[in-house]
Scaffold this motif. Structure first.
Motif, short mmCIF file in Angstrom:
data_model
loop_
_atom_site.label_atom_id
_atom_site.label_comp_id
_atom_site.label_asym_id
_atom_site.label_seq_id
_atom_site.Cartn_x
_atom_site.Cartn_y
_atom_site.Cartn_z
N PHE A 185 0.55 -12.99 -9.51
CA PHE A 185 -0.18 -12.67 -8.28
C PHE A 185 0.67 -11.77 -7.38
N LYS A 186 1.97 -12.05 -7.30
CA LYS A 186 2.85 -11.23 -6.47
C LYS A 186 2.98 -9.82 -7.02
N LYS A 187 2.81 -9.64 -8.32
CA LYS A 187 2.84 -8.31 -8.91
C LYS A 187 1.50 -7.60 -8.72
N ASP A 188 0.40 -8.35 -8.78
CA ASP A 188 -0.92 -7.76 -8.56
C ASP A 188 -1.11 -7.29 -7.13
N ARG A 189 -0.67 -8.09 -6.19
CA ARG A 189 -0.97 -7.85 -4.78
C ARG A 189 -0.51 -6.46 -4.29
N PRO A 190 0.75 -6.05 -4.50
CA PRO A 190 1.12 -4.71 -4.01
C PRO A 190 0.43 -3.58 -4.76
N THR A 191 0.16 -3.78 -6.02
CA THR A 191 -0.55 -2.76 -6.79
C THR A 191 -1.94 -2.55 -6.23
N LEU A 192 -2.66 -3.63 -6.01
CA LEU A 192 -4.03 -3.52 -5.50
C LEU A 192 -4.05 -3.05 -4.05
N ALA B 40 -6.08 0.23 -2.79
CA ALA B 40 -6.99 0.21 -1.64
C ALA B 40 -6.60 1.27 -0.62
N LEU B 41 -5.31 1.41 -0.37
CA LEU B 41 -4.84 2.43 0.57
C LEU B 41 -5.22 3.82 0.06
N GLU C 260 2.77 -3.81 1.53
CA GLU C 260 4.10 -4.22 1.96
C GLU C 260 5.02 -3.01 2.08
N VAL C 261 5.68 -2.91 3.23
CA VAL C 261 6.63 -1.84 3.49
C VAL C 261 7.91 -2.48 4.05
N ASP C 262 9.01 -2.34 3.34
CA ASP C 262 10.30 -2.89 3.78
C ASP C 262 10.20 -4.37 4.13
N GLY C 263 9.49 -5.14 3.31
CA GLY C 263 9.40 -6.59 3.52
C GLY C 263 8.37 -7.03 4.54
N LEU D 96 1.77 -4.70 6.09
CA LEU D 96 0.82 -4.05 6.99
C LEU D 96 -0.57 -4.46 6.54
N THR D 97 -1.31 -5.11 7.40
CA THR D 97 -2.64 -5.59 7.04
C THR D 97 -3.70 -4.73 7.70
N PHE D 98 -4.63 -4.26 6.89
CA PHE D 98 -5.77 -3.49 7.36
C PHE D 98 -6.99 -4.40 7.23
N SER D 99 -7.17 -5.28 8.20
CA SER D 99 -8.13 -6.38 8.07
C SER D 99 -9.59 -5.94 8.11
N LEU D 100 -9.89 -4.78 8.65
CA LEU D 100 -11.28 -4.33 8.73
C LEU D 100 -11.61 -3.23 7.74
#
Length: 129
Positions: free
Chosen positions: A36-43, A47-48, A99-102, A105-109
């Protein structure tokens, strides 16, 4: 080179299969949490990228594309919970994070990307003429 498929995939033409890609499932040494930790930054990166693309593409093109995605019933980006074998969104509700430098950044909308993506690095495929 490397090509990583994320989300849904239609597999090779001769198989005619439409299903969830499980690139990380092949590595039996990673725990569900590690996967899951590997999927999360990839996805999050996908999205970005999707949102950056949709912000500069012609509105008429994006409206038509979004309508086809909606008509096909395609969900937004998600991950497969190996523990429960169900599809779950990366974040509750809308949005995504990068994630940037630990720091996340959440783009909630913001919108999430469609459920299929490819990431490549130095990848080539020979095609017979």
């Amino acid at each position: 080179g490397t090509m990583v498929q994320v989300g849904y995939n239609s597999d090779p033409r001769h198989l005619s299969v439409w299903g969830f890609v499980q690139n990380l499932k092949k590595n039996k040494t990673w725990s569900t949490d590690e996967k899951f930790k590997k999927d999360r930054p990839t996805l999050g990166a996908i999205a970005l990228s999707w949102n950056l693309f949709t912000s500069v593409a012609p509105k008429e093109v994006m409206d038509a594309l979004q309508e086809q995605i909606r008509l096909a019933g395609m969900p937004e980006t998600f991950v497969l919970s190996q523990l429960h074998q169900v599809l779950v969104p990366l974040y509750a509700g809308n949005g995504y994070g990068v994630e940037v430098d630990g720091f996340v950044l959440t783009f909630s909308l913001a919108n999430r990307a469609p459920p299929e993506a490819y990431m490549v690095a130095n990848y080539t495929a020979w095609v017979q003429p």
